[in-house]
Design a protein around this motif. Structure first.
Motif, mmCIF file in Angstrom:
data_model
loop_
_atom_site.group_PDB
_atom_site.id
_atom_site.type_symbol
_atom_site.label_atom_id
_atom_site.label_comp_id
_atom_site.label_asym_id
_atom_site.label_seq_id
_atom_site.Cartn_x
_atom_site.Cartn_y
_atom_site.Cartn_z
ATOM 1 N N LYS A 159 -49.907 -41.269 -38.677
ATOM 2 C CA LYS A 159 -51.724 -42.161 -37.938
ATOM 3 C C LYS A 159 -50.859 -43.212 -37.048
ATOM 4 O O LYS A 159 -51.682 -43.802 -36.327
ATOM 5 N N LEU A 160 -49.697 -43.926 -36.911
ATOM 6 C CA LEU A 160 -49.151 -44.860 -35.815
ATOM 7 C C LEU A 160 -48.940 -43.676 -35.092
ATOM 8 O O LEU A 160 -48.263 -44.651 -33.848
ATOM 9 N N ALA A 161 -48.389 -42.400 -35.175
ATOM 10 C CA ALA A 161 -47.753 -41.689 -33.839
ATOM 11 C C ALA A 161 -48.324 -42.341 -32.729
ATOM 12 O O ALA A 161 -47.444 -42.326 -31.440
ATOM 13 N N ILE A 162 -49.573 -42.237 -31.946
ATOM 14 C CA ILE A 162 -50.807 -42.338 -31.259
ATOM 15 C C ILE A 162 -49.604 -44.291 -30.333
ATOM 16 O O ILE A 162 -50.162 -44.050 -28.695
ATOM 17 N N MET A 163 -49.217 -44.875 -30.964
ATOM 18 C CA MET A 163 -48.380 -45.858 -29.982
ATOM 19 C C MET A 163 -47.687 -45.977 -29.356
ATOM 20 O O MET A 163 -47.475 -46.777 -28.464
ATOM 21 N N GLU A 164 -46.967 -44.930 -29.267
ATOM 22 C CA GLU A 164 -45.942 -44.688 -28.606
ATOM 23 C C GLU A 164 -46.504 -43.962 -26.922
ATOM 24 O O GLU A 164 -46.135 -43.579 -26.481
ATOM 25 N N PHE A 165 -48.104 -42.937 -27.448
ATOM 26 C CA PHE A 165 -48.688 -42.709 -25.780
ATOM 27 C C PHE A 165 -49.214 -43.629 -25.689
ATOM 28 O O PHE A 165 -50.798 -43.290 -25.651
ATOM 29 N N PRO A 166 -49.489 -44.823 -25.145
ATOM 30 C CA PRO A 166 -51.172 -45.739 -25.419
ATOM 31 C C PRO A 166 -51.801 -44.712 -23.996
ATOM 32 O O PRO A 166 -52.777 -44.983 -23.894
ATOM 33 N N GLN A 167 -51.062 -44.623 -23.023
ATOM 34 C CA GLN A 167 -52.005 -44.152 -21.775
ATOM 35 C C GLN A 167 -52.630 -42.924 -22.309
ATOM 36 O O GLN A 167 -53.102 -42.474 -21.220
ATOM 37 N N PHE A 168 -52.729 -42.439 -23.068
ATOM 38 C CA PHE A 168 -53.095 -41.114 -24.065
ATOM 39 C C PHE A 168 -54.046 -40.567 -24.661
ATOM 40 O O PHE A 168 -55.049 -40.260 -24.902
ATOM 41 N N ILE A 169 -54.498 -42.454 -24.793
ATOM 42 C CA ILE A 169 -55.412 -42.795 -26.308
ATOM 43 C C ILE A 169 -56.612 -44.194 -25.326
ATOM 44 O O ILE A 169 -56.440 -44.099 -24.337
ATOM 45 N N GLY A 170 -58.040 -43.967 -25.851
ATOM 46 C CA GLY A 170 -58.734 -44.508 -25.239
ATOM 47 C C GLY A 170 -57.801 -45.648 -26.333
ATOM 48 O O GLY A 170 -57.313 -45.767 -27.385
ATOM 49 N N PRO A 171 -59.619 -46.637 -26.607
ATOM 50 C CA PRO A 171 -59.733 -48.378 -27.051
ATOM 51 C C PRO A 171 -59.197 -48.447 -28.125
ATOM 52 O O PRO A 171 -59.888 -47.679 -28.783
ATOM 53 N N THR A 172 -58.288 -48.781 -28.920
ATOM 54 C CA THR A 172 -57.997 -48.322 -30.418
ATOM 55 C C THR A 172 -57.219 -49.508 -30.882
ATOM 56 O O THR A 172 -56.210 -50.277 -29.794
ATOM 57 N N LEU A 173 -57.369 -50.145 -32.323
ATOM 58 C CA LEU A 173 -56.904 -51.074 -32.768
ATOM 59 C C LEU A 173 -56.694 -50.452 -34.080
ATOM 60 O O LEU A 173 -56.797 -49.580 -34.586
ATOM 61 N N VAL A 174 -55.403 -50.679 -34.370
ATOM 62 C CA VAL A 174 -55.143 -50.898 -35.826
ATOM 63 C C VAL A 174 -55.546 -51.950 -36.618
ATOM 64 O O VAL A 174 -53.866 -53.236 -36.130
ATOM 65 N N THR A 175 -55.502 -51.968 -37.603
ATOM 66 C CA THR A 175 -55.357 -53.643 -38.361
ATOM 67 C C THR A 175 -56.254 -52.728 -39.753
ATOM 68 O O THR A 175 -57.214 -52.091 -39.568
ATOM 69 N N ARG A 176 -55.873 -54.393 -40.795
ATOM 70 C CA ARG A 176 -56.822 -54.081 -42.230
ATOM 71 C C ARG A 176 -57.767 -55.553 -41.971
ATOM 72 O O ARG A 176 -58.421 -55.743 -42.788
#
Length: 151
Positions: free
Chosen positions: A125-142
């Protein structure tokens, strides 16, 4: 080769969409004996290799009664041709400890796929953090307030 699938309870599978079932079906089609267990079935005792209480299964081809158990036994993980950690999240302490036991099983000679350390250190679920150039606006928080602000 005999693969061991460490997975969710088999009776909880949705076989029409569960990728572990597809892998089991293909292994059986190729003539392999299939074994399965839960993460909590893995054990280690001093002086012995990591073992698991496993069930050897056979797929039936029926949708509602899709497998039957041929045998139940305790066996060292190093005795399998492949050990595949296929347990779905949540990533809880039980899952965490299972990955440590799987690392010891590797030292015992088991061929563990889905490297245990990678499962711990690289959650899907956090692997996207390695590829920020390929994702839209994203927030990971609780934090609910952060989510509201982000929305």
């Amino acid at each position: 080769m005999q693969p061991l699938f460490i997975a969710d309870p088999l009776d909880s599978f949705n076989t029409y969409k569960h990728t572990t079932f597809a892998m089991m079906r293909e292994a059986q089609r190729r003539g392999h004996t299939i074994s399965a267990c839960l993460p909590q079935d893995i054990m280690w005792q001093r002086g012995a290799p990591v073992q698991a209480h496993v069930q050897d299964i056979e797929l039936t081809g029926h949708a509602d009664d899709w497998f039957h158990v041929r045998d139940r036994r305790a066996v060292p993980l190093a005795g399998f041709g492949a050990v595949l950690m296929r347990k779905d999240p949540p990533f809880d302490s039980e899952y965490f400890y299972a990955t440590h036991l799987l690392e010891q099983a590797e030292r015992d000679g088991a061929r563990v796929f889905n490297k245990p350390r990678a499962l711990r250190d690289h959650p899907e679920k956090l692997a996207i953090m390695e590829f920020p150039q390929f994702i839209g606006p994203t927030l990971v928080t609780r934090d609910a307030r952060d989510i509201q602000r982000f929305h």
